[in-house]
Design a protein around this motif. Structure first.
Motif, mmCIF file in Angstrom:
data_model
loop_
_atom_site.group_PDB
_atom_site.id
_atom_site.type_symbol
_atom_site.label_atom_id
_atom_site.label_comp_id
_atom_site.label_asym_id
_atom_site.label_seq_id
_atom_site.Cartn_x
_atom_site.Cartn_y
_atom_site.Cartn_z
ATOM 1 N N GLY A 148 2.437 2.347 -16.516
ATOM 2 C CA GLY A 148 2.197 2.155 -15.103
ATOM 3 C C GLY A 148 -0.068 1.856 -16.051
ATOM 4 N N GLU A 180 4.336 6.221 -13.252
ATOM 5 C CA GLU A 180 4.513 6.355 -13.702
ATOM 6 C C GLU A 180 5.277 7.241 -14.536
ATOM 7 N N GLU A 229 15.356 9.325 -9.104
ATOM 8 C CA GLU A 229 14.203 9.441 -8.693
ATOM 9 C C GLU A 229 13.528 10.969 -8.007
ATOM 10 N N SER A 233 12.716 10.034 -12.467
ATOM 11 C CA SER A 233 11.956 9.122 -12.796
ATOM 12 C C SER A 233 10.975 10.184 -11.416
ATOM 13 N N HIS A 251 7.650 11.407 -8.777
ATOM 14 C CA HIS A 251 6.973 11.065 -7.402
ATOM 15 C C HIS A 251 6.372 12.321 -7.477
#
Length: 280
Positions: free
Chosen positions: A85, A90, A103, A136, A138
């Motif tokens: 990204g 990312e 995620e 992923s 976050h």
């Protein structure tokens, strides 16, 4: 005349005293409400394993209260290796040919996230290694605004330094930060705001122990600006209202709660929800 003035003065003094007592009583009630409310949030977070609400959290991810974070907001962005990204926000770990993506949304200081990681973290690492799905990650820092301090941002910056070493170092360091031994109590000292503590935890990870480049990056705040970008990207996700939150291929997994889906707090529940999602 003099007598009436004296009486008026005495009456005015009594009124001022009464008003002051009312103001003080109001302050005391507010303080008690905040204290009790904070304690309830902490207890619910720990008992339910869901962290705390993201909505209306008062996040101060634009620089915190410290001079270092005010400077970080204006610093040149340095993206860790193993990110993607434009701003390196990312963070996807796993086999390139894995068809599914899990995620994970967390905050480093979140007690519910610690509970989730202690119960489910190793399973996620195994599934990623086996190619069951990619993961992923976050990471937000909204708890710095709710609890005051900079520990979430500092821990996220250190996680960036570990990610620069390698994906496995990142996963193992994250596991250590959320462990029973090292994760701070929500209502206790902001331990993650202390670089020496973050480095102490890192010494439990073979790839980071004695790693001079990693240690320098943590001390220098090399990835502070990146941590702010990660936090901003986290805040931009509209359907995440609490931490931890997990999604499989874009769909939030969990049981219905007051603020949306509550992430599974046990390994059996996690495996059941993931397997069901992969079959649908």
């Amino acid at each position: 005349m003099s007598n009436r003035n004296n009486q008026a003065n005495k009456q005015a003094a009594r009124e001022r005293l009464r008003a002051e007592r009312e103001r003080q009583a109001k302050k005391d009630r507010t303080r008690r409400q905040l204290t009790v409310g904070g304690a309830i949030v902490a207890v619910l977070a720990i008992a339910g394993g869901i962290g705390v609400a993201v909505a209306n959290s008062g996040d101060d991810s634009s620089g915190g209260s410290g001079d270092a974070w005010a400077k970080a907001a204006k610093a040149t962005l340095v993206k860790p290796a193993n990110t993607a990204g434009d701003k390196g926000t990312e963070v996807v770990i796993g086999k390139a040919d894995a068809k599914n993506t899990l995620e994970v949304f967390e905050d480093p200081r979140c007690p519910g996230c610690a509970n989730f990681e202690q119960n489910v973290g190793e399973q996620i690492q195994k599934d990623v290694k086996d190619g069951k799905y990619k993961a992923s990650f976050h990471v937000g820092t909204f708890l710095d605004g709710m609890l005051k301090g900079t520990g979430s941002k500092d821990a996220l910056s250190a996680l960036g330094a570990s990610l620069n070493v390698g994906p496995d170092a990142f996963l193992k360091y994250k596991e250590a930060l959320y462990s029973k031994e090292y994760h701070p109590e929500e209502t206790g000292p902001d331990k993650f705001a202390d670089n020496s503590y973050l480095l102490k935890v890192a010494d439990t990870v073979p790839a980071l122990k004695g790693n001079a480049a990693f240690q320098k990056a943590v001390k220098d705040g090399t990835y502070d600006r990146w941590a702010l970008e990660m936090s901003d990207a986290f805040n931009a996700v509209k359907d995440v209202t609490s931490t931890p939150t997990i999604k499989m291929n874009g769909t939030v997994l969990g049981t219905d709660g007051e603020r949306g889906k509550v992430a599974p707090a046990t390994l059996d529940a996690f495996n059941s929800m993931v397997d069901k999602a992969l079959k649908s």
